[in-house]
Every structure is written in structure tokens, then in C-alpha cells.
Scaffold this motif. Structure first.
Motif, PDB file in Angstrom:
ATOM      1  N   LEU A  48     111.395  25.167  -9.662  1.00  0.00           N
ATOM      2  CA  LEU A  48     112.156  26.380  -9.338  1.00  0.00           C
ATOM      3  C   LEU A  48     112.361  27.297 -10.530  1.00  0.00           C
ATOM      4  O   LEU A  48     112.391  28.508 -10.383  1.00  0.00           O
ATOM      5  CB  LEU A  48     113.553  25.996  -8.812  1.00  0.00           C
ATOM      6  CG  LEU A  48     113.634  25.366  -7.433  1.00  0.00           C
ATOM      7  CD1 LEU A  48     115.061  24.923  -7.164  1.00  0.00           C
ATOM      8  CD2 LEU A  48     113.168  26.350  -6.373  1.00  0.00           C
ATOM      9  N   SER A  49     112.560  26.709 -11.709  1.00  0.00           N
ATOM     10  CA  SER A  49     112.897  27.581 -12.838  1.00  0.00           C
ATOM     11  C   SER A  49     112.389  27.035 -14.160  1.00  0.00           C
ATOM     12  O   SER A  49     112.297  25.824 -14.366  1.00  0.00           O
ATOM     13  CB  SER A  49     114.411  27.789 -12.914  1.00  0.00           C
ATOM     14  OG  SER A  49     115.044  26.707 -13.540  1.00  0.00           O
ATOM     15  N   HIS A 100     112.883  27.819 -18.424  1.00  0.00           N
ATOM     16  CA  HIS A 100     113.529  28.564 -19.505  1.00  0.00           C
ATOM     17  C   HIS A 100     112.754  28.238 -20.763  1.00  0.00           C
ATOM     18  O   HIS A 100     112.561  27.072 -21.096  1.00  0.00           O
ATOM     19  CB  HIS A 100     114.994  28.154 -19.651  1.00  0.00           C
ATOM     20  CG  HIS A 100     115.686  28.843 -20.788  1.00  0.00           C
ATOM     21  ND1 HIS A 100     115.852  30.210 -20.823  1.00  0.00           N
ATOM     22  CD2 HIS A 100     116.221  28.375 -21.936  1.00  0.00           C
ATOM     23  CE1 HIS A 100     116.476  30.543 -21.944  1.00  0.00           C
ATOM     24  NE2 HIS A 100     116.707  29.448 -22.635  1.00  0.00           N
ATOM     25  N   VAL A 155     111.485  31.367 -10.910  1.00  0.00           N
ATOM     26  CA  VAL A 155     111.633  32.322 -12.006  1.00  0.00           C
ATOM     27  C   VAL A 155     111.497  31.634 -13.357  1.00  0.00           C
ATOM     28  O   VAL A 155     111.764  30.442 -13.496  1.00  0.00           O
ATOM     29  CB  VAL A 155     113.006  33.028 -11.980  1.00  0.00           C
ATOM     30  CG1 VAL A 155     113.131  33.942 -10.775  1.00  0.00           C
ATOM     31  CG2 VAL A 155     114.139  32.030 -12.028  1.00  0.00           C
ATOM     32  N   THR A 158     112.821  32.426 -17.311  1.00  0.00           N
ATOM     33  CA  THR A 158     113.466  33.274 -18.305  1.00  0.00           C
ATOM     34  C   THR A 158     112.792  32.985 -19.637  1.00  0.00           C
ATOM     35  O   THR A 158     112.609  31.828 -20.017  1.00  0.00           O
ATOM     36  CB  THR A 158     114.977  32.994 -18.416  1.00  0.00           C
ATOM     37  OG1 THR A 158     115.203  31.594 -18.561  1.00  0.00           O
ATOM     38  CG2 THR A 158     115.703  33.470 -17.177  1.00  0.00           C
ATOM     39  N   GLN A 161     111.896  26.197 -27.469  1.00  0.00           N
ATOM     40  CA  GLN A 161     112.443  25.508 -26.305  1.00  0.00           C
ATOM     41  C   GLN A 161     111.558  25.710 -25.087  1.00  0.00           C
ATOM     42  O   GLN A 161     110.986  26.773 -24.889  1.00  0.00           O
ATOM     43  CB  GLN A 161     113.853  26.043 -25.986  1.00  0.00           C
ATOM     44  CG  GLN A 161     114.872  25.825 -27.086  1.00  0.00           C
ATOM     45  CD  GLN A 161     116.229  26.462 -26.790  1.00  0.00           C
ATOM     46  OE1 GLN A 161     116.784  27.165 -27.619  1.00  0.00           O
ATOM     47  NE2 GLN A 161     116.757  26.220 -25.603  1.00  0.00           N
ATOM     48  N   GLN A 204     111.905  24.306 -20.866  1.00  0.00           N
ATOM     49  CA  GLN A 204     112.475  23.439 -19.837  1.00  0.00           C
ATOM     50  C   GLN A 204     112.004  23.926 -18.483  1.00  0.00           C
ATOM     51  O   GLN A 204     112.039  25.127 -18.196  1.00  0.00           O
ATOM     52  CB  GLN A 204     114.012  23.464 -19.914  1.00  0.00           C
ATOM     53  CG  GLN A 204     114.673  22.553 -18.882  1.00  0.00           C
ATOM     54  CD  GLN A 204     116.171  22.389 -19.097  1.00  0.00           C
ATOM     55  OE1 GLN A 204     116.759  23.040 -19.954  1.00  0.00           O
ATOM     56  NE2 GLN A 204     116.787  21.527 -18.311  1.00  0.00           N
ATOM     57  N   SER A 243     112.606  23.118 -14.352  1.00  0.00           N
ATOM     58  CA  SER A 243     113.500  22.407 -13.450  1.00  0.00           C
ATOM     59  C   SER A 243     113.065  22.601 -12.011  1.00  0.00           C
ATOM     60  O   SER A 243     112.580  23.671 -11.638  1.00  0.00           O
ATOM     61  CB  SER A 243     114.930  22.926 -13.616  1.00  0.00           C
ATOM     62  OG  SER A 243     115.326  22.832 -14.968  1.00  0.00           O
ATOM     63  N   GLY A 244     113.262  21.556 -11.237  1.00  0.00           N
ATOM     64  CA  GLY A 244     112.900  21.621  -9.829  1.00  0.00           C
ATOM     65  C   GLY A 244     114.041  21.140  -8.959  1.00  0.00           C
ATOM     66  O   GLY A 244     115.159  20.939  -9.431  1.00  0.00           O
ATOM     67  N   THR A 245     113.725  20.938  -7.697  1.00  0.00           N
ATOM     68  CA  THR A 245     114.755  20.505  -6.763  1.00  0.00           C
ATOM     69  C   THR A 245     115.254  19.097  -7.067  1.00  0.00           C
ATOM     70  O   THR A 245     116.370  18.751  -6.708  1.00  0.00           O
ATOM     71  CB  THR A 245     114.197  20.515  -5.323  1.00  0.00           C
ATOM     72  OG1 THR A 245     112.929  19.848  -5.320  1.00  0.00           O
ATOM     73  CG2 THR A 245     114.004  21.940  -4.821  1.00  0.00           C
ATOM     74  N   ALA A 246     114.438  18.287  -7.742  1.00  0.00           N
ATOM     75  CA  ALA A 246     114.797  16.873  -7.891  1.00  0.00           C
ATOM     76  C   ALA A 246     114.782  16.370  -9.329  1.00  0.00           C
ATOM     77  O   ALA A 246     114.933  15.167  -9.564  1.00  0.00           O
ATOM     78  CB  ALA A 246     113.862  16.016  -7.036  1.00  0.00           C
ATOM     79  N   GLY A 247     114.607  17.277 -10.279  1.00  0.00           N
ATOM     80  CA  GLY A 247     114.592  16.814 -11.660  1.00  0.00           C
ATOM     81  C   GLY A 247     114.336  17.943 -12.634  1.00  0.00           C
ATOM     82  O   GLY A 247     114.130  19.096 -12.229  1.00  0.00           O
ATOM     83  N   LYS A 305     114.570  14.093 -16.570  1.00  0.00           N
ATOM     84  CA  LYS A 305     115.766  13.645 -15.851  1.00  0.00           C
ATOM     85  C   LYS A 305     115.471  13.823 -14.376  1.00  0.00           C
ATOM     86  O   LYS A 305     115.045  14.900 -13.967  1.00  0.00           O
ATOM     87  CB  LYS A 305     116.979  14.503 -16.222  1.00  0.00           C
ATOM     88  CG  LYS A 305     117.289  14.559 -17.707  1.00  0.00           C
ATOM     89  CD  LYS A 305     118.464  15.498 -17.978  1.00  0.00           C
ATOM     90  CE  LYS A 305     118.677  15.686 -19.473  1.00  0.00           C
ATOM     91  NZ  LYS A 305     120.098  15.651 -19.835  1.00  0.00           N
ATOM     92  N   ARG A 306     115.688  12.773 -13.614  1.00  0.00           N
ATOM     93  CA  ARG A 306     115.378  12.865 -12.194  1.00  0.00           C
ATOM     94  C   ARG A 306     116.495  12.300 -11.342  1.00  0.00           C
ATOM     95  O   ARG A 306     117.178  11.362 -11.738  1.00  0.00           O
ATOM     96  CB  ARG A 306     114.082  12.105 -11.887  1.00  0.00           C
ATOM     97  CG  ARG A 306     112.911  12.622 -12.708  1.00  0.00           C
ATOM     98  CD  ARG A 306     111.611  12.331 -12.041  1.00  0.00           C
ATOM     99  NE  ARG A 306     111.337  10.912 -11.938  1.00  0.00           N
ATOM    100  CZ  ARG A 306     110.473  10.400 -11.072  1.00  0.00           C
ATOM    101  NH1 ARG A 306     109.842  11.190 -10.220  1.00  0.00           N
ATOM    102  NH2 ARG A 306     110.249   9.112 -11.051  1.00  0.00           N
ATOM    103  N   GLU A 307     116.630  12.888 -10.165  1.00  0.00           N
ATOM    104  CA  GLU A 307     117.648  12.465  -9.218  1.00  0.00           C
ATOM    105  C   GLU A 307     117.537  10.981  -8.891  1.00  0.00           C
ATOM    106  O   GLU A 307     118.542  10.293  -8.747  1.00  0.00           O
ATOM    107  CB  GLU A 307     117.457  13.272  -7.927  1.00  0.00           C
ATOM    108  CG  GLU A 307     118.720  13.861  -7.382  1.00  0.00           C
ATOM    109  CD  GLU A 307     118.405  14.852  -6.272  1.00  0.00           C
ATOM    110  OE1 GLU A 307     118.940  15.953  -6.329  1.00  0.00           O
ATOM    111  OE2 GLU A 307     117.616  14.516  -5.365  1.00  0.00           O
TER     112      GLU A 307
END
Lengths: 335, 335
Positions: free
Chosen positions: B153-154, B156, B226, B228, B240, B242, B244-248, B268-270
Motif C-alpha cells: 500500500l505505501s 516511504h 502511494v 512518499t 531510508q 520502507q 508497507s502492506g495490508t499484512a506487514g 514485521k508481519r501480522e
């Protein structure tokens, strides 16, 4: 109208049985700043049950009844976002100061209306942004203000989580949910607080179904410093805050729920070879929040943040929403 | 036109005596993909000195002389940004494939012109984004592609540093410097690479004096994801990345200069209780880069990234600059 002469006698009334209210009940106990004497719910049985479970003496089957009861000195308002302004104004008009959950209102103009009633009634309204009362944030803002990282240039801040329950308030447009209102207001607030300025322009992209499931924005501050903020109710849970300057950077690993026992942030600076972990005090932020509110009400101390701060925060949220809708940057207009 | 029959015989010529050229000279040695046989500088004495210090047999007092010498098979072009397209085209027209430092050109249309000459001459042009050849990035992109963090999803991503020397190329508008061109092209590229898509719109704020000292932008991808991105030549040094998604989420601590011995990222994961450090191979990214280029030239292997990737990256950079100048989001147009 406040009848308590010392904060231990302060009588708190709570509107609604939101789960966050338990944090406040607990905070009031810890702070020794009074007693929760009444709870109201539109469902009288629910109110009764909630009260009895927590040894709260009074329960009411309507918010109005609680406000008119004469049994409370102050109100804590954790109703759904859409009802914040309305019931905060109703409480003020009933002569009661209000600690209202964030966000204070659905828009800056609604927040302005609350502030206006606070002014005419001479009563306190504070937005319940509990995180900011944690001593960690005084540490961080002081470090930035004292030039520990040089001139501050950029902030990156995130509050994201994944909502499993589509029927929750945070997913409801009708109740004023969405990622920016539910959690994005934290990064917005932290950016304003740490830069110590109001942003002049905002831009945002959003992923929207019923509400903004994710919103990513940039806030531009007067000196050209910027904050990128990210909120989501559909993402892996992330709490992040980083502020960077010409000579260093500060990384706050637990920005929104810092530790009760202790807290810390990481500081990296040009003039130091190794990263530094800066230790700060711990606290229950809810405790610190209700204590500051109680002292402001009873002892007429200046609250650390007043209602104008909430109006300004809502103005930034307004600008981010407007930008996402219009597809262009929008000036932040504080009413 | 390439006369080498195996990569060990490949003869490299270098345009200019930029300090980064030493990394490439070293990479070629490590990769065993030929020899640097010639260096050119507009200052013949400087070229001679540079060559003799590194046991390079030939030096030329003009770029043109090197290109026409018949003594090299391929060109590495680390000239200032403003001269990238011009001298890459000159080299192609002299029959020589080019590995050109990032960014390939000053704009997407200039990059397109380079790509067109590459097409008509049938010669290879690759943008020297060395970081992407490091095995760390294959690890990261595979993890994302395999759904390890759910739906992405994002992103950075930051490349920021503080330039002490105001007379440096990176601070010079005339030579094509500025934060986005000098370092921001990395976060832009990494976002495109890891999402595996081209962004559709870009928005940016910048702090500009002679050049964009800092630029912060948002890239919107087709599915609403998106990125940034932040670049700066006036900030405390930060690298830097990073995603990120829906689950980690995946955090890459050393995105631009991963380790030669080993590399790693944090995931890091759910579904996992603890953060995981994912170990990946190490490598000298410069070595891997020149090897891929050499194999593409000599063995006619498909290069991992071709000139079209450089055109697309420049299109995003164009859009970010246009957005900052116009004060509105700008569609990414890949020519």
C-alpha cells in the motif's frame, strides 16, 4: 458552575459507553482528580449495567438527562466523532466544562462553533489527545527546540492499522469515521506540536471507499519545512514519528502509546559518533490528561492545550480532505 | 562494433575524472569484465595524471578524442548531469555502448532522445543506478511480490545528506545538480522497482535556492498505493526505505549502499509475533552493475534494466519538478 473546591471532589460524567471511557475512568482514579459519578447511554439498561460493573453511582438513559442532573461537574465526551461538537456544545450550555475525544468536531468551522460557545459560557473545552500529555513528548519537543538536531526540516509520521470489523465506527462515514479522523489526526497534531507552527498548505492522496481507508499527505510549513503524514485503517499496524533537521534526526518508536514505566527516543546527530537512546519518564497519558484538565477546571490553571489548538488541528484535517477531493494543494485556513 | 569476444577482453573508456569513477574501475577489476584502457578529461594533464595513478594505459585531452580513438569498446559516463545525454549520444554515434551515471538526462524527453539513438544505433545504454544490482533488492522485491506483507500500500523512502561544499556539482543548477537529481532519483527508482508499476501522478513541495535543496513528494500508483519520497542536500544524512502492506512492513536500513559481505532487512508481519531480520547476500553493487552491463554488451544477454527504465524514472522526476513549480499535482507522462 463547578462546585468542587479541590480536584479530588470533581464529579465526572461520561456520555456514552465507548470502550475508551475505561481508560479515562482508570486515569481519573490514578490521578486522584475526582470520581466518575454518572454515565449516560441512549440505552438505559446498557448505562445501568456499565455503571454497576464499575461502581459508578448514577446512570442515565439519555445524554440530556445526565447534563441536566446537577450530579456532575465536568463531562468526558467519547461519543462517535459525528456527535462530538453537538454534545460538547450541549454540555457547555448546561454549564459543564468538557474533555472531548479527538477529533473535537467534523470540521474546523464546527470546532470553531464549539470554541465560540466555550468562550461565551466561559467554560473549558479540551480535545482529548492523550498522547501529547505523555512526558516523552516534552522531551522530544524540547530537544528539537533546543537545536539538538539543528534546524528542523522534515517530519514523517504514521498512524496506520487494519480494521477487521467493517461495522466499526472507524469505518462509518455516517458516524464520522475514516482513517484521517480516526488515527491520522495524531500525525497531524504531532507535526504541528513538534514544529511549533501551523502548516500553510496541505496536499493529500487518498484511497476511498465509504471513507478514506488510507490517506497520505504533505503539510508545508512557513519556512518550507514539511511533514509527510500517513493514516490507514486497511494497513499493517504502524506507529511512526521521525523529525529530521540539518544536524540530526529523532526517531520515536512508540509515539502514540509511550510506556507507562519509561519512554525513550533515538537521536542521531552529526556531532556524535553513536546513536543515542534518550530516556524519558513514563506515565499513563490518560492520567496526565485528566489531571491537566481537572487542574484547569478547578484551580483555573491554564490548560496545556486549549480549544484553539483543536480548531487549528481540524483546519489541517479540513485542508487534507479538501485537497484529496479537489486534487490540488489547499491552503490551511484556521477559522 | 564491440570487438571483445569475451567479457574479460572488454575495453572500457571513462569520460571525466569524477570521484565515482574509482568505484567503477574497482568494480570492473572485481568482476573481471575487462580493463579500463582509457580516460578522457578536458584537461589533458589531469587525464594523464589520473591514468598514471591507476595504471590506465591511455589518456585523452578531450572526450571526442577518446570516442574516436578506436581504443575502447564501451564507455562509462560519469560527467556532470547536464552533460549525460549529450556525451552518451556522442558515444553511441561513435559506435560505443554506454553505462551512464544516474540520472541519464536532465528530463524525460532528453532521456527519450538518448533511447532513440540507442535504438537507431542498436547499441546498449544503461543508467548506472548501482544500488539496484545489489542482491538485497532482489530479496526485497521478491518478498513483496510473494505477498509476504499482503497487498503493498505505501512506500516511504529517503535519500538526504548535508552538502558542505556549496561549489559542488550537486549544488549547481548550471551542472544539473539539486537534491532530486543528485539523490532523490534513488527513492523514486526504488518505489517504481518495488511496486513494479509506474506512478500516474506526482506532487511535491520543495525548498529552493539555486536548486531544490530539499524536495518532498508523493507518487500515486494506479491502484491507489502511494510512495512518499524525500530528498535533501541540506539535511542530516538519512538513507531510508520502507514498504508497507495490508499484512506487514519491510524496513530497509541501508537501502542505497547495502553491505558487501552481507545485507538484511527487517520484516514485521501480522502472522508472526516477532520482527524478523531477513538475511540476504552481500555484494559490491558496482561490481554487479558493470558485470550485468558487460554481459549484455558482449554476450547479448538482456540487461536487467534497459534505457526505457531510465526514461520512465526521468518522467517521474519531471513530474515532481513540474508539480513543485506549478503548485499542483502533475500526471506522469512517459515519452
Amino acid at each position: 458552575m463547578v462546585k468542587a473546591s479541590s480536584i479530588v471532589r470533581l464529579r465526572w460524567g461520561i456520555l456514552g459507553t465507548a470502550s475508551i471511557a475505561d481508560k479515562i475512568v482508570n486515569g481519573i482514579k490514578k490521578a486522584g482528580c475526582g470520581t466518575v459519578t454518572a454515565i449516560a447511554s441512549r440505552d438505559a439498561a446498557k448505562a445501568r449495567q456499565w455503571a454497576s460493573k464499575r461502581n459508578i453511582p448514577l446512570s442515565f438513559g439519555s445524554y440530556e438527562a445526565l447534563l441536566k442532573s446537577g450530579e456532575v461537574d465536568v463531562i468526558y465526551n467519547p461519543l462517535p466523532n459525528r456527535m462530538h461538537a453537538e454534545w460538547t456544545i450541549n454540555a457547555l450550555k448546561a454549564g459543564l466544562p468538557v474533555l472531548c475525544e479527538k477529533p473535537l468536531a467534523m470540521s474546523a468551522s464546527e470546532a470553531r462553533a464549539v470554541a465560540d460557545v466555550a468562550k461565551t459560557t466561559g467554560l473549558l473545552v479540551v480535545e482529548a489527545f492523550m498522547y501529547r500529555y505523555h512526558p516523552l513528548w516534552e522531551c522530544v519537543t524540547k530537544a528539537v527546540k533546543n537545536g539538538q538536531i539543528g534546524d528542523p526540516l522534515s517530519i514523517h509520521s504514521v498512524f496506520a492499522f487494519r480494521l477487521d470489523d467493517e461495522s466499526s465506527i472507524a469505518a462509518s462515514a455516517r458516524l464520522g469515521g475514516g482513517s484521517l479522523m480516526d488515527v491520522g489526526c495524531y500525525p497531524v497534531h504531532a507535526a504541528r506540536m513538534v514544529f511549533g507552527q501551523e502548516p500553510v498548505r496541505a496536499f493529500a492522496f487518498e484511497r476511498r471507499r465509504q471513507v478514506d481507508d488510507s490517506l497520505t499527505g504533505i503539510l508545508e510549513f512557513p519556512n518550507g519545512a514539511v511533514a509527510t503524514i500517513e493514516s490507514s485503517i486497511e494497513s499493517y499496524e504502524r506507529h511512526q514519528f521521525q523529525v529530521s533537521g540539518t544536524a540530526g534526526t529523532i526517531i520515536v518508536d512508540k509515539p502514540w502509546f509511550p510506556g507507562e514505566e519509561s519512554s525513550s527516543f533515538i537521536m542521531k546527530r552529526e556531532i556524535e559518533f553513536e546513536d543515542r537512546i534518550v530516556e524519558c519518564d513514563g506515565d499513563d497519558a490518560y492520567r496526565a490528561q485528566v489531571l491537566d484538565f481537572a487542574k484547569a477546571v478547578v484551580k483555573r490553571q491554564t490548560p496545556r492545550w486549549d480549544v484553539q489548538d483543536a480548531v487549528a488541528n481540524m483546519a489541517v484535517i479540513d485542508a487534507l480532505f479538501a485537497s484529496a477531493a479537489l486534487g490540488r494543494p489547499v491552503d490551511v485556513m484556521i477559522p
